[in-house]
Design a protein around this motif. Structure first.
Motif, PDB file in Angstrom:
ATOM      1  N   ALA A  86       0.830  -1.208   0.000  1.00 57.37           N
ATOM      2  CA  ALA A  86       0.000   0.000   0.000  1.00 57.37           C
ATOM      3  C   ALA A  86       0.860   1.252   0.000  1.00 57.37           C
ATOM      4  O   ALA A  86       0.532   2.244  -0.659  1.00 57.37           O
ATOM      5  CB  ALA A  86      -0.937  -0.006   1.202  1.00 57.37           C
ATOM      6  N   ASP A  87       1.968   1.233   0.722  1.00 59.70           N
ATOM      7  CA  ASP A  87       2.876   2.382   0.735  1.00 59.70           C
ATOM      8  C   ASP A  87       3.423   2.646  -0.667  1.00 59.70           C
ATOM      9  O   ASP A  87       3.517   3.797  -1.109  1.00 59.70           O
ATOM     10  CB  ASP A  87       4.033   2.133   1.703  1.00 59.70           C
ATOM     11  N   VAL A  88       3.821   1.589  -1.361  1.00 63.07           N
ATOM     12  CA  VAL A  88       4.320   1.749  -2.726  1.00 63.07           C
ATOM     13  C   VAL A  88       3.208   2.262  -3.632  1.00 63.07           C
ATOM     14  O   VAL A  88       3.431   3.120  -4.489  1.00 63.07           O
ATOM     15  CB  VAL A  88       4.895   0.423  -3.253  1.00 63.07           C
ATOM     16  N   ALA A 114      -6.049  -1.989   2.313  1.00 58.94           N
ATOM     17  CA  ALA A 114      -6.231  -3.314   1.711  1.00 58.94           C
ATOM     18  C   ALA A 114      -6.442  -3.197   0.209  1.00 58.94           C
ATOM     19  O   ALA A 114      -5.858  -3.967  -0.574  1.00 58.94           O
ATOM     20  CB  ALA A 114      -7.410  -4.031   2.359  1.00 58.94           C
ATOM     21  N   LEU A 115      -7.255  -2.244  -0.223  1.00 60.13           N
ATOM     22  CA  LEU A 115      -7.518  -2.080  -1.654  1.00 60.13           C
ATOM     23  C   LEU A 115      -6.265  -1.655  -2.403  1.00 60.13           C
ATOM     24  O   LEU A 115      -5.971  -2.162  -3.487  1.00 60.13           O
ATOM     25  CB  LEU A 115      -8.632  -1.049  -1.874  1.00 60.13           C
ATOM     26  N   ASP A 118      -3.785  -4.686  -2.490  1.00 55.70           N
ATOM     27  CA  ASP A 118      -4.235  -5.703  -3.445  1.00 55.70           C
ATOM     28  C   ASP A 118      -4.013  -5.244  -4.889  1.00 55.70           C
ATOM     29  O   ASP A 118      -3.563  -6.015  -5.740  1.00 55.70           O
ATOM     30  CB  ASP A 118      -5.717  -6.007  -3.234  1.00 55.70           C
ATOM     31  N   ALA A 119      -4.347  -3.991  -5.160  1.00 54.64           N
ATOM     32  CA  ALA A 119      -4.204  -3.474  -6.525  1.00 54.64           C
ATOM     33  C   ALA A 119      -2.740  -3.404  -6.935  1.00 54.64           C
ATOM     34  O   ALA A 119      -2.392  -3.663  -8.093  1.00 54.64           O
ATOM     35  CB  ALA A 119      -4.852  -2.100  -6.639  1.00 54.64           C
ATOM     36  N   MET A 120      -1.855  -3.073  -5.978  1.00 50.33           N
ATOM     37  CA  MET A 120      -0.428  -3.038  -6.302  1.00 50.33           C
ATOM     38  C   MET A 120       0.059  -4.417  -6.719  1.00 50.33           C
ATOM     39  O   MET A 120       0.818  -4.561  -7.688  1.00 50.33           O
ATOM     40  CB  MET A 120       0.354  -2.533  -5.083  1.00 50.33           C
TER      41      MET A 120
END
Length: 228
Positions: A86-88, A114-115, A118-120
């Motif tokens: 998420a940070d990235v 979380a979104l 997951d997307a990353m």
């Protein structure tokens, strides 16, 4: 396939121009936006998690040829956990191009950890399917960059480290108390205190209880180490 301007800009931030942009669109599509004619990113997330894991395992082995499995495992976990992904994602403003259903959008989905995580992972899989492992590896190593070199020799999460510190001194496990909650329901902010039975304590504030607990534990550990 015609690519929207915001997706083209995201490709630049990502560092990969897709030959098959439909893969990127799928990677950015949350389940709340899926339909019979539009696939969501869940299957890509599954694959991307494995690609990311392999890249990180290779990088850690190359970085420290003398490290044991017991040393490598917590470093690996620190680099691939959802918070790191998420940070990235925030670093490249992935949230701005997420495709969300109305309810998820109204509940602050573009900022949800979380979104984003997951997307990353799904985007990593999309790069892998579009151009192969070396391309995906290059993207991951560039985006994770300094995180790999800076990962601590002992990358256990702070709560685990604090509990082990307490147990080594015959103390019961630390206690975590929610002191304050603010902000709207879709974007709450928590202030948590980490406390030891011996009286030491520290507070921290973050956008999730887990993050606030980890930050409070880290702050308490840092204080204990400075005292010694």
């Amino acid at each position: 396939m015609k690519i929207a301007a915001d997706i083209r800009a995201f490709q630049t931030r990502l560092g990969h121009e897709f030959d098959r942009p439909a893969l990127l669109v799928q990677a950015l599509t949350h389940a709340s936006m899926s339909s019979p004619n539009r696939d969501d990113n869940q299957r890509l997330e599954f694959l991307g998690d494995r690609v990311l894991g392999l890249v990180m395992a290779e990088a850690l082995l190359a970085q420290d040829a003398a490290a044991s499995e017991g040393q490598l495992a917590p470093r690996f976990n620190a680099l691939v956990r959802k918070e790191a992904c998420a940070d990235v994602a925030r670093q490249i403003d992935l949230g701005a191009v997420l495709k969300l259903g109305r309810s998820e959008m109204l509940s602050g989905g573009r900022r949800k950890e979380a979104l984003l995580g997951d997307a990353m992972e799904a985007v990593i899989a999309a790069v892998y399917l579009d151009a192969g492992y070396e391309a995906a590896r290059g993207v991951v190593l560039r985006l994770w960059g300094g995180r790999i070199g800076a990962v601590k020799q002992d990358a256990r999460d702070a709560k685990t480290a604090l509990q082990e510190w307490a147990q080594a001194r015959g103390l019961p496990p630390p206690d975590y108390a929610e002191l304050h909650r603010s902000g709207p329901d879709h974007a709450p902010v928590f202030t948590i205190a980490a406390r030891l039975s011996s009286g030491e304590s520290a507070e921290a504030t973050a956008g999730s209880k887990r993050q606030a607990e980890q930050a409070a534990a880290r702050a308490l550990l840092d204080g204990l180490e400075n005292d010694t």
